[in-house]
Enzyme design. Sequence first.
Site, short mmCIF file in Angstrom:
data_model
loop_
_atom_site.label_atom_id
_atom_site.label_comp_id
_atom_site.label_asym_id
_atom_site.label_seq_id
_atom_site.Cartn_x
_atom_site.Cartn_y
_atom_site.Cartn_z
N ARG A 4 -5.59 2.39 -15.77
CA ARG A 4 -5.73 3.17 -14.53
C ARG A 4 -6.49 4.50 -14.73
NH1 ARG A 4 -2.12 5.17 -12.02
NH2 ARG A 4 -2.93 4.83 -9.93
N PRO A 36 4.68 -5.13 -0.56
CA PRO A 36 4.60 -3.96 -1.43
C PRO A 36 4.57 -4.35 -2.91
CG PRO A 36 6.82 -4.17 -0.55
CD PRO A 36 6.01 -5.30 0.04
N GLY A 39 0.77 -1.24 0.00
CA GLY A 39 0.00 0.00 0.00
C GLY A 39 0.79 1.28 0.00
N TYR A 74 -9.87 4.38 -12.56
CA TYR A 74 -9.88 5.14 -11.30
C TYR A 74 -9.86 6.65 -11.52
CZ TYR A 74 -7.53 0.78 -9.74
OH TYR A 74 -7.16 -0.51 -9.49
N CYS A 92 -13.18 2.00 -28.59
CA CYS A 92 -14.52 2.59 -28.75
C CYS A 92 -15.19 2.85 -27.41
CB CYS A 92 -15.38 1.65 -29.58
SG CYS A 92 -14.55 1.08 -31.04
N GLU A 93 -14.60 3.68 -26.59
CA GLU A 93 -15.16 4.06 -25.29
C GLU A 93 -14.74 5.50 -25.04
OE1 GLU A 93 -16.68 1.94 -22.98
OE2 GLU A 93 -16.27 0.01 -23.95
C1 LIG Z 1 -3.36 -8.35 0.06
C2 LIG Z 1 -2.58 -7.38 -0.75
N1 LIG Z 1 -1.27 -7.23 -0.50
C3 LIG Z 1 -0.51 -6.37 -1.22
C4 LIG Z 1 -1.04 -5.62 -2.24
C5 LIG Z 1 -0.15 -4.68 -3.00
O1 LIG Z 1 -0.53 -3.36 -2.83
P1 LIG Z 1 0.36 -2.16 -3.33
O2 LIG Z 1 0.65 -2.40 -4.76
O3 LIG Z 1 -0.46 -0.96 -3.11
O4 LIG Z 1 1.61 -2.15 -2.51
C6 LIG Z 1 -2.41 -5.73 -2.53
C7 LIG Z 1 -3.01 -4.93 -3.60
O5 LIG Z 1 -4.12 -5.04 -3.98
C8 LIG Z 1 -3.18 -6.64 -1.77
O6 LIG Z 1 -4.50 -6.80 -2.01
#
Ligand SMILES: Cc1ncc(COP(=O)(O)O)c(C=O)c1O
Length: 423
Positions: free
Chosen positions: A317, A279, A244, A321, A346-347
């Site tokens: 992306r 990560p 995350g 999003y 085509c969107e």
């Molecule tokens: C359980 C889990 N771990 C790790 C990640 C990786 O997240 P990020 O790419 O934001 O580090 C995700 C992303 O969806 C996830 O669902």
Amino acid sequence: MNSFDDYFKYNGENLTCEGTVLADIAEEYGTPLYCYTERGFRERYDEIDRELAGIEHLICYSIKSNSNINILKIMCGMGAGMDVVSGGEIYRARAAGVPPERIVYAGVGKTGAEIAYALDTGVHMLNCESFPEIDAIHTIAAGKKKVADIAIRVNPDVDANTHHYITTGKKENKFGISIETLLEHREFFGSRSGVNLRGIHCHIGSQISEVRPFIDALDRVIALIGELKKSGFAGIDTVNLGGGFGIRYGDEDFFPMKEWAAEVTRRLRSLGMRLIIEPGRYLCGNNGVLLVKVLYKKRSGEKTFLITDGAMNDLIRPSLYGAFQNCFNCRQRNGVETVDVVGPVCESGDFFAKDRDISISEEGDYLAVMSAGAYGMSMASRYNSRPLPAEVLVRPDGSRRLIRTRESYDELIHNERDAINFV
Ligand SMILES: Cc1ncc(COP(=O)(O)O)c(C=O)c1O
């Protein structure tokens, strides 16, 4: 630094990667083309590993973010484990030579076949998200006379302060088990000898820019582990904090990795717990660009559109999003104009940038859609029967390797069977 400026920069008018002119790479391999810097993967991994030197840890690269086998080999060579979410990802990780004891397997909907495959492979731990899933793992493991090490993914109900599509640690999200529910049902494990509760896992979302939400979640996890240990779960020795960490797509602050690591280390060291993290984006997002070619420049009313040969199927992306991606001309000209950078699909949602000021661009120019190393190629589809793009890796000395060939039309229809009798 964890920004593309470090790896992709202008040398005079030319946008370069490790000194190599991106327009030349685009010319050689064609477009749309993903282009990555190897140094970026190594430096990002090293940075996290260094900051966590004070505690036992395993950095499991979340391979959903960019799953090319060559990238996995680089990460594995650095010592990384892998976070996988499907049988296909287990297969990929093994094909890249990742030792099974460095693989953690997450996912809210593992099938029986996938669980069996994970157990046969001997993955390190399965991250579980519901009691029925734990039951399924117990039954399959017991049938194989095995005991599966598991971590429970809890939903700590913290707000990660990020896009609602990539927030995953709130009560209303489908992920994990609430802390209260887990405590209420702790006796559940007593009769499930096929599973060994070894860890608590949480992943609160993606593209998180602050340390606070991670620490709020960790504090809740630590309190939970304290309660579980009191109830006899002495074998819990692992906290998995998921992934995350945010990167810079535009002018965001750098993620304060040092501060995050210091806070986490301080808490876990005193408890003698080891740490797993997963990560994805942080390890690869700023290491890649999507190179596309301007096919047509179209003026319509007040608007100017740069219609490129890359599209939402190559990089979804922005469409999915509303995500911001910088777009740069690989050969900068004097002057700037406001354009929409769009693809041929085509969107109306098929765009990379809207009302964006970029260096004046003409038909035949190559553009680089920046920070496309994560959730780019791995989310690409064949929508509109567009073959998947190719991928190139630029090595630290500026040399390049084709790490995925462009899909051919034959490959596009390869799995379709002629099963209709038209006569
Ligand atoms: C359980 C889990 N771990 C790790 C990640 C990786 O997240 P990020 O790419 O934001 O580090 C995700 C992303 O969806 C996830 O669902």
